[in-house]
Design an enzyme around this catalytic site. Structure first.
Site, PDB file in Angstrom:
ATOM      1  N   SER A   1       0.829  -1.213   0.000  1.00 32.28           N
ATOM      2  CA  SER A   1       0.000   0.000   0.000  1.00 32.28           C
ATOM      3  C   SER A   1       0.865   1.266   0.000  1.00 32.28           C
ATOM      4  O   SER A   1       0.454   2.292  -0.549  1.00 32.28           O
ATOM      5  CB  SER A   1      -0.968   0.000   1.185  1.00 32.28           C
ATOM      6  OG  SER A   1      -0.299   0.173   2.396  1.00 32.28           O
ATOM      7  N   ASN A   2       2.052   1.195   0.572  1.00 32.21           N
ATOM      8  CA  ASN A   2       2.944   2.372   0.507  1.00 32.21           C
ATOM      9  C   ASN A   2       3.461   2.600  -0.908  1.00 32.21           C
ATOM     10  O   ASN A   2       3.630   3.746  -1.333  1.00 32.21           O
ATOM     11  CB  ASN A   2       4.099   2.229   1.503  1.00 32.21           C
ATOM     12  CG  ASN A   2       3.690   2.664   2.905  1.00 32.21           C
ATOM     13  OD1 ASN A   2       3.465   3.845   3.140  1.00 32.21           O
ATOM     14  ND2 ASN A   2       3.559   1.710   3.815  1.00 32.21           N
TER      15      ASN A   2
ATOM     16  N   ARG B   1      22.902 -15.737   4.077  1.00 33.78           N
ATOM     17  CA  ARG B   1      22.074 -14.531   4.063  1.00 33.78           C
ATOM     18  C   ARG B   1      22.751 -13.399   3.273  1.00 33.78           C
ATOM     19  O   ARG B   1      22.120 -12.715   2.476  1.00 33.78           O
ATOM     20  CB  ARG B   1      21.865 -14.130   5.527  1.00 33.78           C
ATOM     21  CG  ARG B   1      21.328 -12.759   5.776  1.00 33.78           C
ATOM     22  CD  ARG B   1      21.161 -12.538   7.261  1.00 33.78           C
ATOM     23  NE  ARG B   1      19.998 -13.263   7.751  1.00 33.78           N
ATOM     24  CZ  ARG B   1      18.744 -12.779   7.705  1.00 33.78           C
ATOM     25  NH1 ARG B   1      18.529 -11.588   7.219  1.00 33.78           N
ATOM     26  NH2 ARG B   1      17.750 -13.486   8.152  1.00 33.78           N
TER      27      ARG B   1
ATOM     28  N   MET C   1      10.728  -6.971   4.870  1.00 33.17           N
ATOM     29  CA  MET C   1      10.817  -7.545   6.212  1.00 33.17           C
ATOM     30  C   MET C   1      12.067  -8.412   6.400  1.00 33.17           C
ATOM     31  O   MET C   1      12.008  -9.498   6.959  1.00 33.17           O
ATOM     32  CB  MET C   1       9.548  -8.342   6.521  1.00 33.17           C
ATOM     33  CG  MET C   1       8.266  -7.514   6.417  1.00 33.17           C
ATOM     34  SD  MET C   1       8.273  -5.999   7.400  1.00 33.17           S
ATOM     35  CE  MET C   1       7.825  -6.672   8.993  1.00 33.17           C
TER      36      MET C   1
ATOM     37  N   ASN D   1      13.727   4.025   4.807  1.00 28.85           N
ATOM     38  CA  ASN D   1      12.804   2.972   5.240  1.00 28.85           C
ATOM     39  C   ASN D   1      11.658   3.606   6.011  1.00 28.85           C
ATOM     40  O   ASN D   1      11.873   4.565   6.754  1.00 28.85           O
ATOM     41  CB  ASN D   1      13.547   1.991   6.163  1.00 28.85           C
ATOM     42  CG  ASN D   1      12.636   0.903   6.730  1.00 28.85           C
ATOM     43  OD1 ASN D   1      11.901   0.252   6.009  1.00 28.85           O
ATOM     44  ND2 ASN D   1      12.684   0.709   8.050  1.00 28.85           N
TER      45      ASN D   1
ATOM     46  N   HIS E   1       9.014   2.904   8.996  1.00 25.82           N
ATOM     47  CA  HIS E   1       8.877   1.986  10.127  1.00 25.82           C
ATOM     48  C   HIS E   1       7.693   2.443  10.982  1.00 25.82           C
ATOM     49  O   HIS E   1       7.566   3.626  11.294  1.00 25.82           O
ATOM     50  CB  HIS E   1      10.161   2.003  10.964  1.00 25.82           C
ATOM     51  CG  HIS E   1      10.115   1.053  12.126  1.00 25.82           C
ATOM     52  ND1 HIS E   1      10.282  -0.300  11.966  1.00 25.82           N
ATOM     53  CD2 HIS E   1       9.884   1.264  13.443  1.00 25.82           C
ATOM     54  CE1 HIS E   1      10.156  -0.895  13.153  1.00 25.82           C
ATOM     55  NE2 HIS E   1       9.922   0.040  14.064  1.00 25.82           N
TER      56      HIS E   1
ATOM     57  N   SER F   1       7.793   6.456  11.325  1.00 26.97           N
ATOM     58  CA  SER F   1       9.027   7.202  11.072  1.00 26.97           C
ATOM     59  C   SER F   1       9.588   6.812   9.714  1.00 26.97           C
ATOM     60  O   SER F   1       9.528   5.649   9.324  1.00 26.97           O
ATOM     61  CB  SER F   1      10.096   6.845  12.131  1.00 26.97           C
ATOM     62  OG  SER F   1       9.617   7.053  13.444  1.00 26.97           O
TER      63      SER F   1
ATOM     64  N   THR G   1      20.849   2.497   7.828  1.00 24.73           N
ATOM     65  CA  THR G   1      22.261   2.218   8.089  1.00 24.73           C
ATOM     66  C   THR G   1      22.353   0.755   8.523  1.00 24.73           C
ATOM     67  O   THR G   1      21.337   0.052   8.574  1.00 24.73           O
ATOM     68  CB  THR G   1      22.817   3.130   9.211  1.00 24.73           C
ATOM     69  OG1 THR G   1      22.111   2.833  10.418  1.00 24.73           O
ATOM     70  CG2 THR G   1      22.665   4.605   8.876  1.00 24.73           C
TER      71      THR G   1
ATOM     72  N   GLU H   1      22.637  -0.419  11.319  1.00 23.83           N
ATOM     73  CA  GLU H   1      21.949  -0.688  12.585  1.00 23.83           C
ATOM     74  C   GLU H   1      20.441  -0.821  12.337  1.00 23.83           C
ATOM     75  O   GLU H   1      19.816   0.114  11.812  1.00 23.83           O
ATOM     76  CB  GLU H   1      22.211   0.485  13.536  1.00 23.83           C
ATOM     77  CG  GLU H   1      21.841   0.201  14.953  1.00 23.83           C
ATOM     78  CD  GLU H   1      22.070   1.436  15.837  1.00 23.83           C
ATOM     79  OE1 GLU H   1      21.507   1.473  16.926  1.00 23.83           O
ATOM     80  OE2 GLU H   1      22.788   2.357  15.393  1.00 23.83           O
ATOM     81  N   LEU H   2      19.843  -1.926  12.706  1.00 23.61           N
ATOM     82  CA  LEU H   2      18.427  -2.192  12.395  1.00 23.61           C
ATOM     83  C   LEU H   2      17.509  -1.093  12.943  1.00 23.61           C
ATOM     84  O   LEU H   2      17.494  -0.839  14.153  1.00 23.61           O
ATOM     85  CB  LEU H   2      18.002  -3.546  12.992  1.00 23.61           C
ATOM     86  CG  LEU H   2      16.525  -3.898  12.806  1.00 23.61           C
ATOM     87  CD1 LEU H   2      16.196  -4.149  11.343  1.00 23.61           C
ATOM     88  CD2 LEU H   2      16.137  -5.085  13.667  1.00 23.61           C
ATOM     89  N   ASP H   3      16.762  -0.464  12.043  1.00 19.13           N
ATOM     90  CA  ASP H   3      15.844   0.626  12.400  1.00 19.13           C
ATOM     91  C   ASP H   3      16.553   1.713  13.219  1.00 19.13           C
ATOM     92  O   ASP H   3      15.912   2.410  14.019  1.00 19.13           O
ATOM     93  CB  ASP H   3      14.623   0.092  13.169  1.00 19.13           C
ATOM     94  CG  ASP H   3      13.816  -0.901  12.350  1.00 19.13           C
ATOM     95  OD1 ASP H   3      13.786  -0.762  11.119  1.00 19.13           O
ATOM     96  OD2 ASP H   3      13.220  -1.817  12.949  1.00 19.13           O
TER      97      ASP H   3
ATOM     98  N   GLU I   1       1.038   6.963   7.072  1.00 22.32           N
ATOM     99  CA  GLU I   1       2.242   6.491   6.371  1.00 22.32           C
ATOM    100  C   GLU I   1       2.165   6.871   4.897  1.00 22.32           C
ATOM    101  O   GLU I   1       3.171   7.239   4.279  1.00 22.32           O
ATOM    102  CB  GLU I   1       2.370   4.964   6.491  1.00 22.32           C
ATOM    103  CG  GLU I   1       2.651   4.477   7.890  1.00 22.32           C
ATOM    104  CD  GLU I   1       2.962   2.971   7.910  1.00 22.32           C
ATOM    105  OE1 GLU I   1       3.577   2.468   6.964  1.00 22.32           O
ATOM    106  OE2 GLU I   1       2.568   2.310   8.887  1.00 22.32           O
TER     107      GLU I   1
HETATM  108  C1  GAR Z   1       3.845  -0.656   6.766  1.00 24.80           C
HETATM  109  O1  GAR Z   1       2.998  -0.439   7.868  1.00 24.80           O
HETATM  110  C2  GAR Z   1       5.283  -0.365   7.137  1.00 24.80           C
HETATM  111  O2  GAR Z   1       5.415   0.707   8.035  1.00 24.80           O
HETATM  112  C3  GAR Z   1       5.684  -1.657   7.790  1.00 24.80           C
HETATM  113  O3  GAR Z   1       5.110  -2.651   6.997  1.00 24.80           O
HETATM  114  C4  GAR Z   1       3.900  -2.143   6.430  1.00 24.80           C
HETATM  115  C5  GAR Z   1       3.944  -2.386   4.937  1.00 24.80           C
HETATM  116  O4  GAR Z   1       2.693  -2.128   4.384  1.00 24.80           O
HETATM  117  N1  GAR Z   1       7.096  -1.794   7.842  1.00 24.80           N
HETATM  118  C6  GAR Z   1       7.724  -2.515   8.769  1.00 24.80           C
HETATM  119  O5  GAR Z   1       7.158  -3.099   9.654  1.00 24.80           O
HETATM  120  C7  GAR Z   1       9.241  -2.526   8.616  1.00 24.80           C
HETATM  121  N2  GAR Z   1       9.841  -3.134   9.737  1.00 24.80           N
HETATM  122  P1  GAR Z   1       2.504  -2.054   2.819  1.00 24.80           P
HETATM  123  O6  GAR Z   1       3.100  -3.341   2.231  1.00 24.80           O
HETATM  124  O7  GAR Z   1       1.023  -2.001   2.616  1.00 24.80           O
HETATM  125  O8  GAR Z   1       3.210  -0.831   2.315  1.00 24.80           O
END
Ligand code: GAR
Length: 213
Positions: free
Chosen positions: A8-9, A60, A85, A102, A104, A131, A136, A138-140, A169
């Site tokens: 959706s983003n 990985r 993810m 990113n 979050h 946010s 970077t 460092e995670l989030d 968002e």
């Molecule tokens: C969003 O809410 C985003 O903030 C979150 O995943 C969703 C993706 O939605 N991101 C995280 O949790 C990253 N750790 P979308 O696929 O509909 O854009």
């Protein structure tokens, strides 16, 4: 752009681009899931897609280096993670630091990682938010560019909260990417953000659809 889920983003970025408020070419959408909704949305919008299966790689970091090789080959100048993810290897992402953002679903530095809505509810927080930050190693943990804040309301549960936040968002991410596209924001190592050449003391805030200092 990279996404693992429904996209959706991504749809919000496509809509902003089409409305003329986001001056970018969306050159590719990649995923670690070949059935991600984001890939379907991209295809419908005529954006090239690719997916890579993590299980096809022994380590990985082999996956991560191949992912960034593919991204570099698209000619993209910037990279947006929206619901991607996976934790990305620091060496693989290093060449993109400063060009990669990113979104979050928390008011970072609160609630890095997963289950942010549940953790905010469990903590009894009175506000929550999302946010957008530079990525970077460092995670989030990279510097936060901008945030959207919402009040908790009585009766909120995890899914109601996630749904309400998502609407914000969809305003926040295009607004930040537009600043990036206009060359107005910079990553200042190791952990600051500059707007129009001036260091920010705090993240920009989304108010009535606009980012304010
Ligand atoms: C969003 O809410 C985003 O903030 C979150 O995943 C969703 C993706 O939605 N991101 C995280 O949790 C990253 N750790 P979308 O696929 O509909 O854009």
């Amino acid at each position: 752009m990279l996404a693992s889920g429904r996209g959706s983003n991504l749809q919000a970025l496509i809509a902003a681009r089409d409305a003329g408020t986001l001056p970018v070419d969306l050159v590719a959408v990649g995923s670690d899931k070949d059935d991600a909704g984001a890939l379907q949305l991209a295809k419908k919008a005529g954006i090239p897609t690719f997916s890579l299966d993590p299980k096809a790689f022994a380590r990985r970091k082999d996956f991560d280096f191949e992912l960034f090789r593919r991204l570099t080959a698209t000619g993209a100048q910037a990279l947006v993670l929206a619901g991607f993810m996976r934790i990305i290897d620091g060496a693989a992402l290093a060449p993109w630091v400063g060009r990669m953002i990113n979104i979050h679903p928390s008011l970072l530095p609160k609630y890095r990682g997963l289950h942010t809505h549940r953790r905010a509810l469990d903590a009894g927080d009175t506000e929550h938010g999302a946010s957008v930050h530079y990525v970077t190693a460092e995670l989030d943990g990279g510097p936060v560019i901008a945030q959207a804040r919402i009040d908790m309301v009585p009766g909120d549960d995890e899914s109601a909260l996630a749904q309400r936040l998502l609407g914000f968002e969809h305003q926040l991410l295009p607004a930040v990417l537009a600043l990036m596209a206009d060359g107005r924001i910079d990553f200042i190592a190791p952990n600051r953000v500059a707007l129009d050449g001036k260091l920010l003391d705090a993240p920009l805030q989304l108010r009535n659809g606009t980012l304010v200092d």
